[in-house]
Design an enzyme around this catalytic site. Structure first.
Site, mmCIF file in Angstrom:
data_model
loop_
_atom_site.group_PDB
_atom_site.id
_atom_site.type_symbol
_atom_site.label_atom_id
_atom_site.label_comp_id
_atom_site.label_asym_id
_atom_site.label_seq_id
_atom_site.Cartn_x
_atom_site.Cartn_y
_atom_site.Cartn_z
ATOM 1 N N GLU A 44 -40.171 24.917 5.066
ATOM 2 C CA GLU A 44 -40.251 26.368 5.284
ATOM 3 C C GLU A 44 -39.779 26.754 6.691
ATOM 4 O O GLU A 44 -39.612 25.891 7.554
ATOM 5 C CB GLU A 44 -41.690 26.846 5.080
ATOM 6 C CG GLU A 44 -42.669 26.239 6.074
ATOM 7 C CD GLU A 44 -43.860 27.139 6.378
ATOM 8 O OE1 GLU A 44 -43.672 28.320 6.698
ATOM 9 O OE2 GLU A 44 -44.988 26.618 6.306
ATOM 10 N N LYS A 103 -55.430 26.259 6.100
ATOM 11 C CA LYS A 103 -55.750 26.349 7.526
ATOM 12 C C LYS A 103 -57.240 26.586 7.729
ATOM 13 O O LYS A 103 -57.863 27.321 6.966
ATOM 14 C CB LYS A 103 -54.932 27.476 8.165
ATOM 15 C CG LYS A 103 -53.539 26.998 8.536
ATOM 16 C CD LYS A 103 -52.598 28.120 8.724
ATOM 17 C CE LYS A 103 -52.326 28.768 7.379
ATOM 18 N NZ LYS A 103 -51.436 29.911 7.459
#
Ligand code: PSU
Ligand code: MN
Length: 304
Positions: A23, A158
């Site tokens: 990405e 995360k």
């Protein structure tokens, strides 16, 4: 939609070599300059050294690029460039306006699928934010995992997120979540501390590749999420991060940060309040993910 391939990826398609998508939001909005450029290049190198071909994905001048040259990577890394954070929602306007977009996990997944790629490495996926019951802040990465056929290798959601709720939403969507050689869902910068058991543990890339083949051959569309703990030598124990994460969440609330700005704000805050520690960990974990993704791509390719 037109896809522009660089020469390396064109060669890989021609020679039927395994490809790993990477990405670009992590380059433009996830890491500070110049570490971001260094990381972008070393991720590609790690994929090559493992035996696959890297395809970093971004939208440049309104064109979807599958595989980037060094000039494009430098443009994405430069903080003075006008690069938008591009998730699924943002793609149409970037194409219409000829803009530049760094693709999130969601956008990279869907563009990689259009390019015929099956494996993708990132740092951490987006997920259900803490307090989502009032903010409704749930990353577009989750619905994308529900619908797009792609194996996504990450170091867990995360740690700024609600990891338990993120895994619940993935279960609702029918997304297999595989702990690679681990029993607890890793918390991005930390190997442990999420308190959430992995729904399935697999210890070999070949076993993950078999699962992918079975899922998609059975017509069960959607992603496969592999959670790969950061190497022990690089991790920050969860207890040491708690103060920085709590402070970051409080600051975001006080400053009224909303929408797609939330995740970059939290990551940058934690980066500057852990004296760069979190940055070093971030580098180590994405490299680790790029290597595993390449191994999975090779195994998947062999089983074809
Ligand atoms: N993990 C990182 N750095 C990042 C991101 C994830 O270590 O920059 C990015 C990914 O591109 C992910 C996005 O898809 O953050 C999620 O943003 P949001 O929560 O706004 O969906
Ligand atoms: Mn969000």
């Amino acid at each position: 939609m037109k896809l522009k391939y660089n020469n390396e990826v064109k060669g890989a398609i021609r020679n039927q070599q395994p490809i790993v998508a990477l990405e670009s939001t992590i380059i433009s909005h996830g890491l500070p300059y110049p570490d971001n450029l260094e990381v972008a290049k070393s991720l590609e190198q790690a994929v090559r050294e493992t035996g696959a071909i890297p395809a970093t994905i971004a939208i440049l001048g309104g064109v979807v690029h599958i595989g980037l040259n060094n000039e494009a990577l430098a443009l994405l890394a430069d903080k003075d460039s006008q690069i938008e954070k591009a998730s699924r929602r943002d793609i149409p306007q970037l194409l219409a306006s000829g803009g530049n977009g760094a693709t999130t996990v969601a956008a990279t997944m869907l563009l990689a699928q259009k390019a015929g790629i099956s494996v993708f490495a990132t740092g951490g996926i987006g997920g259900v934010h803490r307090g989502a019951e009032t903010s409704f802040d749930i990353s577009a990465d989750l619905p994308e995992l529900a619908r797009t056929d792609m194996c996504v290798v990450c170091a867990g959601p995360k740690a700024i997120l609600d990891i338990g709720l993120t895994i619940e939403v993935l279960e609702t969507s029918g997304v297999p979540v595989i702990g690679y050689q681990c029993d607890e869902v890793p918390a991005f910068w930390s190997r442990n501390g999420s308190g959430v058991d992995v729904p399935l543990r697999l210890d070999r890339p070949g076993d993950i590749a078999s699962l992918m083949h079975q899922k998609w051959q059975a017509g069960l569309e959607g992603g496969v999420l592999v959670v790969n703990p950061v190497p022990a030598s690089a991790e920050i124990p969860a207890a040491e991060l708690k103060t920085a994460i709590d402070a970051a969440l409080q600051q975001a609330e006080q400053q009224g940060i909303r929408g797609k700005a939330v995740t970059p704000f939290l990551l940058a805050y934690i980066g500057t309040h852990t004296s760069g520690c979190s940055l070093a960990v971030n580098k180590a974990l994405v490299l680790n993910n790029a290597r595993l993704a390449a191994e999975i791509a090779m195994a998947y390719h062999r089983q074809k």
